[in-house]
Motif scaffolding. Structure first.
Motif, PDB file in Angstrom:
ATOM      1  N   SER A  91       9.289  -0.926   2.937  1.00 43.24           N
ATOM      2  CA  SER A  91       9.389  -2.270   2.360  1.00 43.24           C
ATOM      3  C   SER A  91       9.993  -3.224   3.382  1.00 43.24           C
TER       4      SER A  91
ATOM      5  N   THR B 276       8.317   4.354  -4.777  1.00 44.93           N
ATOM      6  CA  THR B 276       7.692   4.413  -3.464  1.00 44.93           C
ATOM      7  C   THR B 276       8.617   3.741  -2.447  1.00 44.93           C
TER       8      THR B 276
ATOM      9  N   ASN C 236       5.933   4.688   4.234  1.00 46.77           N
ATOM     10  CA  ASN C 236       5.717   3.484   3.442  1.00 46.77           C
ATOM     11  C   ASN C 236       7.024   2.695   3.418  1.00 46.77           C
TER      12      ASN C 236
ATOM     13  N   SER D 142       3.019   6.690  -2.774  1.00 46.75           N
ATOM     14  CA  SER D 142       3.222   5.951  -1.539  1.00 46.75           C
ATOM     15  C   SER D 142       2.415   4.648  -1.532  1.00 46.75           C
ATOM     16  N   ALA D 143       1.734   4.361  -0.423  1.00 45.90           N
ATOM     17  CA  ALA D 143       1.009   3.093  -0.310  1.00 45.90           C
ATOM     18  C   ALA D 143      -0.160   3.013  -1.276  1.00 45.90           C
TER      19      ALA D 143
ATOM     20  N   LEU E  18       5.067  -4.100   1.306  1.00 43.20           N
ATOM     21  CA  LEU E  18       5.233  -2.763   1.848  1.00 43.20           C
ATOM     22  C   LEU E  18       4.146  -2.523   2.876  1.00 43.20           C
ATOM     23  N   SER E  19       4.486  -1.783   3.908  1.00 45.70           N
ATOM     24  CA  SER E  19       3.508  -1.501   4.945  1.00 45.70           C
ATOM     25  C   SER E  19       3.554  -0.026   5.316  1.00 45.70           C
ATOM     26  N   ALA E  20       2.413   0.479   5.774  1.00 42.10           N
ATOM     27  CA  ALA E  20       2.318   1.863   6.223  1.00 42.10           C
ATOM     28  C   ALA E  20       2.595   1.896   7.723  1.00 42.10           C
TER      29      ALA E  20
END
Length: 644
Positions: free
Chosen positions: A554, A593, A552, A450-451, A464-466
């Motif tokens: 994009s 991911t 996660n 993941s992140a 990408l962000s959580a």
């Protein structure tokens, strides 16, 4: 790639009892018998079974699937050969595929009843593009391409050992035999590839010659004097794109970092190709972070433009549906696979029907229901029309991970291992913990964590962000709560009761790092539940339980898959970087991911794309879709911005 609506085949029988295609005015096979024709023309013409003996993989490409007799004959020959290749990959393109009912009718008295029955049972929904069907525990793969051969051939990524050039006669179906189609075979041909066809037409022979094949006449079949056989012997072979090649590893060993849906599916997809995989995770057991929810949805989507998102979601949902049939028969997986409703707030049911007609999407994939029909399916008083996905549903991600790991050989689980760093060690990569101790080493490493993959890679261009999400659990007997028969989604979602609980959600909180379960988020989820279903449970939000996780995501809302790009290329001059295919990569290092909120739907097909990339197999997605998922797409975008 622009997809065209599919028109299924019309199948009749002529006076001799042979399957007949009225639209082409031709029979599907010779009166001497379909299997006999397949064995003489296509197996014999390509030197099979001898040529696959002792091979790890053998790849066949057929230009007209028809009723599948060439595939069935090849499968039988492979199955009965004790010296067969480890795996058989059979790619076949068909513009007008048969319906499942027609296929069953034609094969009702087939000479290979067991194999024909498996083919009919596995037959996919008639939607455009590629469908991967697995047999013999994954050792035989049929990759069906539904659509125009001239459009699909350039979208294939494979190294083909034998070509079966089949289809109705050139005079009846000239598009199948165009020179540009035959020329496209050379791009896919492996060294020493062969081709065979029952046709001896001059145009076919000339087209193969132009494509780099050395052409000969051979004894024909079923009253035909001649047929054509060929061997790929080009004067010049253009270099293959480095980014599309398999991992340069002498041994089939990989370490996968991450034990959630992405990591488990990646390891299983590699193991089914004969790879030995070690899965590392910081938790003692699989699926403890984003994949640890009590339940999650899976389904496709409908979009009028049928762009990359819709096509990938559709392909992934249908692939998952096929795999779940076998997995749920063999393993306990909590959930339901008998349909899902997604409410439609922006279109009336008539507009939905027009979309389905324009895209020619079949009812076994999706249906448009009015509010009354949707209410009857769900058992809820719904006020909106809904998309009904018969193959959709919900399941517990942890159960899926456990089932996959039990179902695949060659996987070693190592929990409670925290990977702090990577380093190159000769042709291998070493993974180190926080003390600098090497915890694993392999020629191929897949970051499916993941992140946390960004922490290990340190990319500059990694949008990408959580996104924090909280789900809510309430008693199924709560006053005022109307239970749903099927999962219902829209602005939020609700699952049917399971183990005495109903789960609903979920919040969306970009940049929110709070791990605690908050009563205010329960209030938000209950309000969504009321709007979604008209159900207003009489509960105190502060007394409810729930779960927090991070998706996660994009920036283009697609997963991130493939060999890790070497971002140093942006600092060099003279390189072509305007497309992800040209971006240099770190050999042996891969990422998987960005599964966002669609991890269940995407995970298995995404893992197949990754494993095909690592192993150099035929890709189960069209090239333009793989480009859309490619981890290097962000680097090529940055290069275009620099140049612009």
């Amino acid at each position: 790639m622009k997809t065209e609506a599919l028109r299924p085949a019309r199948i009749a029988f002529n006076e001799a009892g042979l399957p007949w295609a009225p639209d082409f005015g031709d029979v599907y096979h010779s009166s001497a018998g379909a299997l006999a024709q397949a064995r003489h023309v296509f197996l014999g013409g390509n030197g099979l079974p001898g040529r696959w003996r002792g091979r790890r993989d053998f790849v066949v490409l057929e230009t007209g699937f028809g009723l599948g007799n060439n595939f069935l004959a090849t499968w039988q020959a492979w199955r009965e050969d004790p010296a067969r290749s480890e795996r058989l990959q059979f790619i076949s393109i068909e513009k007008h595929p048969a319906t499942r009912d027609d296929l069953a009718r034609v094969h009702a008295a087939h000479a290979l009843p067991q194999l024909a029955s498996q083919l009919v049972t596995s037959w996919p929904a008639l939607t455009p593009n590629l469908h991967a069907l697995d047999f013999e525990d994954g050792r035989v793969r049929l990759l069906l391409g539904f659509g125009e051969v001239a459009a699909l051939l350039p979208e294939l990524r494979a190294e083909v050992d034998a070509f079966f050039l089949d289809g109705f006669a050139p005079s009846k179906n000239p598009g199948m035999w165009e020179r540009r189609v035959l020329k496209g075979l050379g791009r896919l041909a492996a060294p020493g590839a062969t081709a065979a066809t029952w046709s001896a037409a001059r145009a076919v022979r000339d087209g193969l010659t132009e494509a780099g094949f050395s052409v000969e006449a051979a004894a024909g079949f079923g009253g035909k004097r001649d047929m054509t056989v060929a061997r790929f012997e080009p004067r010049f072979v253009p270099p293959r794109l480095a980014a599309w090649q398999g991992a340069p590893a002498s041994s089939r060993e990989a370490v996968v970092v991450g034990g959630g849906l992405a990591g488990c599916t990646a390891a299983v997809a590699l193991a089914r190709r004969g790879w030995s995989c070690t899965v590392l995770d910081r938790h003692p057991v699989p699926a403890r972070e984003a994949s640890g929810n009590a339940g999650g949805l899976f389904h496709g989507i409908v979009n009028p433009q049928d762009g990359a998102h819709a096509r990938f979601n559709r392909a992934a949902a249908l692939h998952l549906e096929r795999r779940l049939r076998d997995l749920r028969r063999a393993h306990p997986i909590a959930g339901q696979c008998d349909g899902l409703l997604r409410l439609e707030a922006h279109n009336e049911v008539d507009a939905m029907a027009r979309q389905l007609d324009a895209l020619a999407l079949p009812p076994d994939y999706v249906q448009g229901l009015d509010a009354r029909q949707a209410s009857e399916h769900s058992g809820l008083p719904l006020q909106l029309p809904a998309w009904y996905y018969p193959g959709g549903g919900w399941l517990r991600p942890g159960d899926l991970c456990a089932a996959l790991l039990r179902d695949a050989p060659g996987i070693r689980w190592r929990g409670s291992v925290e990977v702090a760093a990577l380093r190159q060690a000769g042709e291998d990569r070493e993974l180190l913990d926080a003390t600098g101790t090497v915890v694993a080493r392999a020629p191929v490493v897949v970051l499916a964590n993941s992140a946390d993959a960004a922490r290990l890679l340190g990319p500059r261009h990694w949008p990408l962000s959580a996104v924090r999400g909280q789900t809510t659990s309430l008693p199924a007997t709560a006053s005022g709560l109307r239970p749903a028969r099927l999962p219902v989604a829209g602005a939020g979602y609700v699952l049917p009761p399971h183990d005495g609980r109903v789960w609903c959600g979920a919040t969306t909180g970009p940049g929110d790092a709070d791990p605690s379960v908050r009563w205010a988020d329960h209030e938000h989820n209950l309000a969504q539940l009321a709007r979604l279903t008209g159900s207003m449970p009489d509960v105190d939000a502060s007394t409810l339980s729930g779960r927090v996780g991070w998706r996660n995501v994009s920036d283009d809302r697609l997963p991130v898959i493939g060999p890790v790009p070497d971002e140093r290329c942006l600092d060099r001059g003279g390189l072509r970087l305007d497309h992800a295919r040209y971006v240099p990569r770190h050999a042996g290092l891969y990422v998987y991911t960005g599964l966002a909120s669609r991890g269940i739907t995407w995970s298995l097909l995404g893992a197949e794309v990754l494993a095909a990339w690592v192993a150099g197999d035929a890709c189960p997605l069209e090239n333009d879709l793989r480009d859309a998922l490619d981890a290097a797409r962000f680097v090529s975008r940055a290069a275009r911005r620099q140049a612009g």
